[in-house]
Design a protein around this motif. Structure first.
Motif, PDB file in Angstrom:
ATOM      1  N   ILE A  66       0.838  -1.200   0.000  1.00 50.49           N
ATOM      2  CA  ILE A  66       0.000   0.000   0.000  1.00 50.49           C
ATOM      3  C   ILE A  66       0.875   1.253   0.000  1.00 50.49           C
ATOM      4  O   ILE A  66       0.558   2.236  -0.662  1.00 50.49           O
ATOM      5  N   TYR A  67       1.965   1.191   0.758  1.00 49.01           N
ATOM      6  CA  TYR A  67       2.963   2.256   0.741  1.00 49.01           C
ATOM      7  C   TYR A  67       4.262   1.687   0.183  1.00 49.01           C
ATOM      8  O   TYR A  67       4.569   0.512   0.388  1.00 49.01           O
ATOM      9  N   HIS A  68       5.039   2.526  -0.479  1.00 52.32           N
ATOM     10  CA  HIS A  68       6.376   2.136  -0.914  1.00 52.32           C
ATOM     11  C   HIS A  68       7.254   2.009   0.315  1.00 52.32           C
ATOM     12  O   HIS A  68       7.024   2.667   1.345  1.00 52.32           O
ATOM     13  N   LYS A  69       8.270   1.170   0.227  1.00 56.02           N
ATOM     14  CA  LYS A  69       9.173   0.895   1.340  1.00 56.02           C
ATOM     15  C   LYS A  69       9.803   2.172   1.885  1.00 56.02           C
ATOM     16  O   LYS A  69       9.856   2.388   3.096  1.00 56.02           O
ATOM     17  N   ARG A  70      10.262   3.023   0.994  1.00 53.73           N
ATOM     18  CA  ARG A  70      10.930   4.256   1.434  1.00 53.73           C
ATOM     19  C   ARG A  70       9.938   5.252   2.021  1.00 53.73           C
ATOM     20  O   ARG A  70      10.272   5.993   2.952  1.00 53.73           O
ATOM     21  N   THR A  71       8.734   5.290   1.489  1.00 52.49           N
ATOM     22  CA  THR A  71       7.704   6.183   2.028  1.00 52.49           C
ATOM     23  C   THR A  71       7.388   5.782   3.469  1.00 52.49           C
ATOM     24  O   THR A  71       7.283   6.641   4.348  1.00 52.49           O
ATOM     25  N   ALA A  72       7.245   4.499   3.695  1.00 57.50           N
ATOM     26  CA  ALA A  72       6.949   4.001   5.039  1.00 57.50           C
ATOM     27  C   ALA A  72       8.096   4.327   5.994  1.00 57.50           C
ATOM     28  O   ALA A  72       7.857   4.800   7.113  1.00 57.50           O
ATOM     29  N   SER A  73       9.319   4.112   5.550  1.00 56.40           N
ATOM     30  CA  SER A  73      10.482   4.408   6.389  1.00 56.40           C
ATOM     31  C   SER A  73      10.553   5.895   6.717  1.00 56.40           C
ATOM     32  O   SER A  73      10.878   6.277   7.848  1.00 56.40           O
ATOM     33  N   ARG A  74      10.247   6.727   5.747  1.00 55.41           N
ATOM     34  CA  ARG A  74      10.267   8.177   5.960  1.00 55.41           C
ATOM     35  C   ARG A  74       9.224   8.597   6.990  1.00 55.41           C
ATOM     36  O   ARG A  74       9.493   9.410   7.876  1.00 55.41           O
ATOM     37  N   LYS A  75       8.029   8.023   6.888  1.00 56.50           N
ATOM     38  CA  LYS A  75       6.964   8.352   7.843  1.00 56.50           C
ATOM     39  C   LYS A  75       7.362   7.948   9.263  1.00 56.50           C
ATOM     40  O   LYS A  75       7.199   8.730  10.211  1.00 56.50           O
ATOM     41  N   VAL A  76       7.890   6.730   9.412  1.00 54.87           N
ATOM     42  CA  VAL A  76       8.299   6.250  10.733  1.00 54.87           C
ATOM     43  C   VAL A  76       9.437   7.105  11.276  1.00 54.87           C
ATOM     44  O   VAL A  76       9.444   7.471  12.459  1.00 54.87           O
ATOM     45  N   SER A  77      10.368   7.466  10.408  1.00 60.08           N
ATOM     46  CA  SER A  77      11.511   8.273  10.828  1.00 60.08           C
ATOM     47  C   SER A  77      11.067   9.641  11.331  1.00 60.08           C
ATOM     48  O   SER A  77      11.541  10.115  12.376  1.00 60.08           O
ATOM     49  N   ARG A  78      10.158  10.268  10.623  1.00 62.37           N
ATOM     50  CA  ARG A  78       9.679  11.591  11.037  1.00 62.37           C
ATOM     51  C   ARG A  78       8.927  11.529  12.358  1.00 62.37           C
ATOM     52  O   ARG A  78       9.066  12.416  13.208  1.00 62.37           O
ATOM     53  N   LEU A  79       8.126  10.485  12.537  1.00 55.96           N
ATOM     54  CA  LEU A  79       7.404  10.325  13.800  1.00 55.96           C
ATOM     55  C   LEU A  79       8.374  10.103  14.955  1.00 55.96           C
ATOM     56  O   LEU A  79       8.237  10.705  16.026  1.00 55.96           O
ATOM     57  N   THR A  80       9.363   9.243  14.733  1.00 53.73           N
ATOM     58  CA  THR A  80      10.353   8.940  15.780  1.00 53.73           C
ATOM     59  C   THR A  80      11.135  10.195  16.152  1.00 53.73           C
ATOM     60  O   THR A  80      11.363  10.461  17.342  1.00 53.73           O
ATOM     61  N   LEU A  81      11.512  10.960  15.157  1.00 52.10           N
ATOM     62  CA  LEU A  81      12.231  12.206  15.410  1.00 52.10           C
ATOM     63  C   LEU A  81      11.391  13.170  16.238  1.00 52.10           C
ATOM     64  O   LEU A  81      11.889  13.785  17.183  1.00 52.10           O
ATOM     65  N   ALA A  82      10.105  13.273  15.919  1.00 53.51           N
ATOM     66  CA  ALA A  82       9.217  14.175  16.644  1.00 53.51           C
ATOM     67  C   ALA A  82       9.057  13.742  18.107  1.00 53.51           C
ATOM     68  O   ALA A  82       9.065  14.576  19.017  1.00 53.51           O
ATOM     69  N   VAL A  83       8.958  12.432  18.328  1.00 55.18           N
ATOM     70  CA  VAL A  83       8.823  11.937  19.697  1.00 55.18           C
ATOM     71  C   VAL A  83      10.130  12.136  20.467  1.00 55.18           C
ATOM     72  O   VAL A  83      10.113  12.527  21.637  1.00 55.18           O
ATOM     73  N   ASN A  84      11.259  11.886  19.809  1.00 55.13           N
ATOM     74  CA  ASN A  84      12.555  12.042  20.487  1.00 55.13           C
ATOM     75  C   ASN A  84      12.862  13.497  20.812  1.00 55.13           C
ATOM     76  O   ASN A  84      13.604  13.770  21.759  1.00 55.13           O
ATOM     77  N   LYS A  85      12.325  14.439  20.049  1.00 58.13           N
ATOM     78  CA  LYS A  85      12.560  15.864  20.318  1.00 58.13           C
ATOM     79  C   LYS A  85      11.843  16.338  21.584  1.00 58.13           C
ATOM     80  O   LYS A  85      12.135  17.414  22.088  1.00 58.13           O
ATOM     81  N   MET A  86      10.895  15.547  22.074  1.00 58.81           N
ATOM     82  CA  MET A  86      10.145  15.950  23.271  1.00 58.81           C
ATOM     83  C   MET A  86      11.035  16.063  24.487  1.00 58.81           C
ATOM     84  O   MET A  86      10.803  16.907  25.350  1.00 58.81           O
TER      85      MET A  86
END
Length: 87
Positions: A66-86
């Motif tokens: 449903i999502y391309h491999k890189r698109t999925a990785s990018r989404k997870v990476s951005r979410l992880t970065l946002a949580v880690n910035k807290m």
């Protein structure tokens, strides 16, 4: 409208798959929103739990095509970065 029997079948299958893809994408978007809501509320534990659930949903959608491999990785990476910035 298609006249050939196999073409009619393909139309039905395409509609079924499109509906399934739409449902999965919608659930992924909801999971992502939950992460950002927890981040805005400042709740680190809830954000971490929501991140785990969202990343699982995103990667499962990626494995289903449903999502391309890189698109999925990018989404997870951005979410992880946002949580880690807290912190």
């Amino acid at each position: 409208m298609a006249n050939i029997k196999s073409a009619k079948k393909r139309i039905l299958v395409a509609e079924k798959r499109a509906a399934r893809n739409k449902a999965v994408k919608s659930s992924v978007k909801t999971a992502i929103k939950k992460v950002y809501t927890a981040i805005e509320a400042g709740d680190k534990a809830a954000a971490a739990d929501a991140l785990k659930a969202a990343s699982i949903k995103i990667m499962k959608a990626s494995s289903k095509g449903i999502y391309h491999k890189r698109t999925a990785s990018r989404k997870v990476s951005r979410l992880t970065l946002a949580v880690n910035k807290m912190a």
